[in-house]
Design a protein around this motif. Sequence first.
Motif, mmCIF file in Angstrom:
data_model
loop_
_atom_site.group_PDB
_atom_site.id
_atom_site.type_symbol
_atom_site.label_atom_id
_atom_site.label_comp_id
_atom_site.label_asym_id
_atom_site.label_seq_id
_atom_site.Cartn_x
_atom_site.Cartn_y
_atom_site.Cartn_z
ATOM 1 N N ARG A 72 -7.909 -1.171 -3.713
ATOM 2 C CA ARG A 72 -8.826 -2.452 -3.473
ATOM 3 C C ARG A 72 -8.645 -3.476 -4.708
ATOM 4 O O ARG A 72 -8.616 -4.721 -4.627
ATOM 5 C CB ARG A 72 -10.327 -2.011 -3.401
ATOM 6 N N ALA A 73 -8.457 -2.861 -5.748
ATOM 7 C CA ALA A 73 -8.443 -3.551 -7.067
ATOM 8 C C ALA A 73 -6.894 -4.401 -7.268
ATOM 9 O O ALA A 73 -6.919 -5.574 -7.718
ATOM 10 C CB ALA A 73 -8.693 -3.003 -8.294
ATOM 11 N N GLU A 74 -5.959 -3.689 -6.743
ATOM 12 C CA GLU A 74 -4.788 -4.246 -7.022
ATOM 13 C C GLU A 74 -4.024 -5.080 -5.861
ATOM 14 O O GLU A 74 -3.222 -5.769 -6.023
ATOM 15 C CB GLU A 74 -3.838 -3.263 -7.693
ATOM 16 N N ILE A 75 -4.413 -4.304 -4.751
ATOM 17 C CA ILE A 75 -3.635 -5.082 -3.218
ATOM 18 C C ILE A 75 -4.702 -5.743 -2.641
ATOM 19 O O ILE A 75 -4.478 -7.039 -2.045
ATOM 20 C CB ILE A 75 -3.297 -3.985 -2.612
ATOM 21 N N HIS A 125 1.008 -1.318 -0.048
ATOM 22 C CA HIS A 125 0.035 -0.004 -0.122
ATOM 23 C C HIS A 125 0.744 1.338 -0.035
ATOM 24 O O HIS A 125 0.630 2.289 -0.744
ATOM 25 C CB HIS A 125 -0.713 0.010 1.270
ATOM 26 N N VAL A 126 2.052 1.073 0.862
ATOM 27 C CA VAL A 126 3.020 2.368 0.881
ATOM 28 C C VAL A 126 3.430 2.641 -0.463
ATOM 29 O O VAL A 126 3.484 3.745 -0.907
ATOM 30 C CB VAL A 126 3.809 2.199 1.899
ATOM 31 N N LYS A 127 3.885 1.571 -1.290
ATOM 32 C CA LYS A 127 4.553 1.797 -2.507
ATOM 33 C C LYS A 127 3.813 2.195 -3.401
ATOM 34 O O LYS A 127 3.890 3.119 -4.075
ATOM 35 C CB LYS A 127 5.007 0.394 -3.000
ATOM 36 N N LEU A 128 2.348 1.865 -3.521
ATOM 37 C CA LEU A 128 1.328 2.236 -4.537
ATOM 38 C C LEU A 128 1.023 3.679 -4.296
ATOM 39 O O LEU A 128 0.812 4.357 -5.108
ATOM 40 C CB LEU A 128 -0.004 1.298 -4.527
ATOM 41 N N SER A 131 -8.806 10.955 -4.788
ATOM 42 C CA SER A 131 -9.049 10.202 -3.622
ATOM 43 C C SER A 131 -9.879 9.068 -3.948
ATOM 44 O O SER A 131 -9.733 7.860 -3.365
ATOM 45 C CB SER A 131 -9.758 11.312 -2.620
ATOM 46 N N ALA A 132 -10.885 9.154 -4.886
ATOM 47 C CA ALA A 132 -11.811 8.065 -5.021
ATOM 48 C C ALA A 132 -11.131 7.101 -5.931
ATOM 49 O O ALA A 132 -11.095 5.732 -5.665
ATOM 50 C CB ALA A 132 -13.024 8.575 -5.630
ATOM 51 N N ALA A 133 -10.290 7.507 -6.966
ATOM 52 C CA ALA A 133 -9.483 6.639 -7.623
ATOM 53 C C ALA A 133 -8.468 5.887 -6.972
ATOM 54 O O ALA A 133 -7.966 4.819 -7.226
ATOM 55 C CB ALA A 133 -9.181 7.247 -8.847
ATOM 56 N N ARG A 134 -7.776 6.255 -5.973
ATOM 57 C CA ARG A 134 -6.675 5.741 -5.375
ATOM 58 C C ARG A 134 -7.057 4.691 -4.474
ATOM 59 O O ARG A 134 -6.596 3.822 -4.400
ATOM 60 C CB ARG A 134 -6.210 7.031 -4.300
ATOM 61 N N GLU A 135 -8.218 5.036 -3.823
ATOM 62 C CA GLU A 135 -8.852 3.643 -2.951
ATOM 63 C C GLU A 135 -9.265 2.823 -3.780
ATOM 64 O O GLU A 135 -9.348 1.584 -3.519
ATOM 65 C CB GLU A 135 -9.962 4.371 -2.173
ATOM 66 N N LYS A 136 -9.904 3.091 -4.982
ATOM 67 C CA LYS A 136 -10.198 1.978 -5.787
ATOM 68 C C LYS A 136 -8.950 1.319 -6.233
ATOM 69 O O LYS A 136 -9.164 -0.078 -6.471
ATOM 70 C CB LYS A 136 -11.120 2.729 -7.280
#
Length: 238
Positions: A207-210, A144-147, A199-204
Amino acid sequence: MSTEPPIGSCLSGLLLLVAGLLFPDFAWAKSCTPPENTAAIKVNLVEGNLAYNTAEPLKMLTRRMRRNEDAGVKSIYSFGLTSVEWRSKADMQLAGMPVGAASYCWYVTEISMTIETHSTIFLAKEIARDSCIWREVMNHEQKHVKLNRILFGRLKDDLKPKIAAVAEGGIETSDGDAAMAVFRPKIEKTIDTVLEKFSAAREKRHRAEIDTEAEYDRVDAACTETEWDAIYRRAGLK
């Protein structure tokens, strides 16, 4: 019971515009056309040191992550959490070019924006340091930190052209504050809109990648049931 290390939380960006009114040497102009084509847009990312918190119990981390979800869900617990707090500040400068005896053509010369981020990895205090579960949950949270670093690093590329587009043109008035009152709302709105979508795209993306079922299953299966059970017992869940 399955493990579900969650994604990081995000605080809304804070915007502050400060005007610096600059008067160039007296020169008459035929119309309110800025002498420069575009304003200088600067976006600087400042990343604070990564912090670690291992003092919160499993139950508290679970409540922190699921405060907006069904409190009746008891079968899924949050062993780790990555939180990123961030804020933004933007300073705007206007220049006034005389176009009459008591009138100026005001235009934006520069917008300098700083985005500060502070990330914290939380691990439940019941997890024994350097254990299998410690390593696996930490590995997950580091993803999560890296992304976050990648996504925040790209944010300026999205902000700069959108801010530049609404900072174009000039306002003819004798009062610099009046010109600021025209430029400021539309620039604020543009920045707010970009940050909200980010912000919305970051959370998405997280969830999708990690935070996938496959990742949760991997973490769950990486360590023995004996080690998981020991954590549940220390947390008072068994």
